[in-house]
Design an enzyme around this catalytic site. Structure first.
Site, short mmCIF file in Angstrom:
data_model
loop_
_atom_site.label_atom_id
_atom_site.label_comp_id
_atom_site.label_asym_id
_atom_site.label_seq_id
_atom_site.Cartn_x
_atom_site.Cartn_y
_atom_site.Cartn_z
N GLY A 50 0.94 2.77 -3.07
CA GLY A 50 1.46 1.55 -2.45
C GLY A 50 0.96 1.56 -1.03
CD GLU A 51 -0.08 0.56 3.69
OE1 GLU A 51 -1.09 0.19 3.09
OE2 GLU A 51 -0.11 1.44 4.58
CB CYS A 82 -2.74 6.45 -3.84
SG CYS A 82 -4.05 5.51 -3.06
NE ARG A 111 -2.47 4.73 6.11
CZ ARG A 111 -2.56 3.60 6.81
NH1 ARG A 111 -2.84 3.61 8.09
NH2 ARG A 111 -2.35 2.45 6.21
CB ILE A 139 -6.39 1.11 -5.44
CG1 ILE A 139 -6.67 1.01 -6.95
CG2 ILE A 139 -6.10 -0.28 -4.84
CD1 ILE A 139 -5.45 0.66 -7.78
CG HIS A 176 -3.61 4.52 -8.15
ND1 HIS A 176 -2.31 4.28 -7.77
CD2 HIS A 176 -4.37 4.29 -7.06
CE1 HIS A 176 -2.27 3.91 -6.52
NE2 HIS A 176 -3.51 3.90 -6.05
CD GLU A 178 -0.37 5.45 -10.72
OE1 GLU A 178 -0.83 6.61 -10.78
OE2 GLU A 178 -0.50 4.72 -9.71
N1 GLN Z 1 -4.09 2.57 1.82
C1 GLN Z 1 -2.75 2.89 1.38
C2 GLN Z 1 -1.95 3.64 2.44
O1 GLN Z 1 -2.44 3.94 3.47
C3 GLN Z 1 -2.75 3.69 0.10
C4 GLN Z 1 -3.31 2.87 -1.04
C5 GLN Z 1 -2.67 3.15 -2.37
O2 GLN Z 1 -1.64 3.83 -2.47
N2 GLN Z 1 -3.23 2.57 -3.40
O3 GLN Z 1 -0.82 3.94 2.19
#
Ligand code: GLN
Length: 196
Positions: A50-51, A82, A111, A139, A176, A178
């Protein structure tokens, strides 16, 4: 431990459902974790993609940062994918101002390491722990820039860059599994949970 492993998916932001569904297929008893009381019910935790900046902020807002740090220090197995890998890393490069990680994994993680052209791509990885190769989906993923003495390399890209690390019960992946029906990392995580 008898019965199904009780595991949580940190459900603040990101691809929570995909992890929960895969863990259920593998026979785990899954709790979505948004509060410390829910964390207390589980023997292992998945931190989804995610982020990382958002998951970090929400974890602090919901009073989860310290309980997660305590659980990691206590040896709870964690699979971070990720953004989840970023949150597990002891040191984050290219973090935003004030960004924090839970830490625990003796590694330096950068990151958004793959730049614009290759923000999303698939690659075949070398994973010596598995017999068959791994096709992985990236991703906007991070890369592991340095692996400290307490951690070891789990997966590498063909060019040698490290995209998977483990340290006792902690597993951190840049990609990922999943979303590609890749179950072996989740099985490895559940195995760590069952052995505790
Ligand atoms: N770029 C995202 C971050 O810095 C990570 C991307 C992802 O989890 N698919 O958290």
């Amino acid at each position: 431990m008898a019965g199904s492993p009780r595991v949580g998916v940190l459900a603040l932001q990101g691809d929570v459902r995909e992890h929960a569904a895969l863990l259920e297929v593998l026979g785990a008893d899954v709790t979505l974790v948004r509060r410390p009381e829910e964390l207390a019910l589980v023997d292992g935790l998945v931190i989804p993609g995610g982020e990382s900046t958002v998951i970090d902020k929400l974890a602090r807002l919901f009073g989860l940062q310290q309980p997660i740090r305590d659980a990691i220090a206590d040896g709870m197995p964690v699979l971070g994918t990720c953004a989840g890998l970023i949150l597990l890393a002891d040191e984050v490069v290219d973090a935003i101002d004030g960004q924090q990680s839970f830490g625990g994994l003796d590694a330096v993680v950068r990151r958004n390491a793959f730049g614009r052209q290759a923000e999303s791509f698939e690659a075949e990885l070398t994973v010596p722990a598995f017999d068959e190769p791994v096709t992985a989906a990236f991703i906007r993923g991070p890369v592991v820039e340095a692996v400290g003495p307490r951690a070891s390399v789990l997966a590498t890209l063909p060019d040698g860059r490290v995209v998977g690390v483990e340290q006792d019960g902690l597993l951190g992946l840049s990609f990922h599994p999943e979303i590609t029906n890749e179950t072996r990392f989740h099985r490895r995580f559940l195995d760590r949970v069952s052995r505790r």
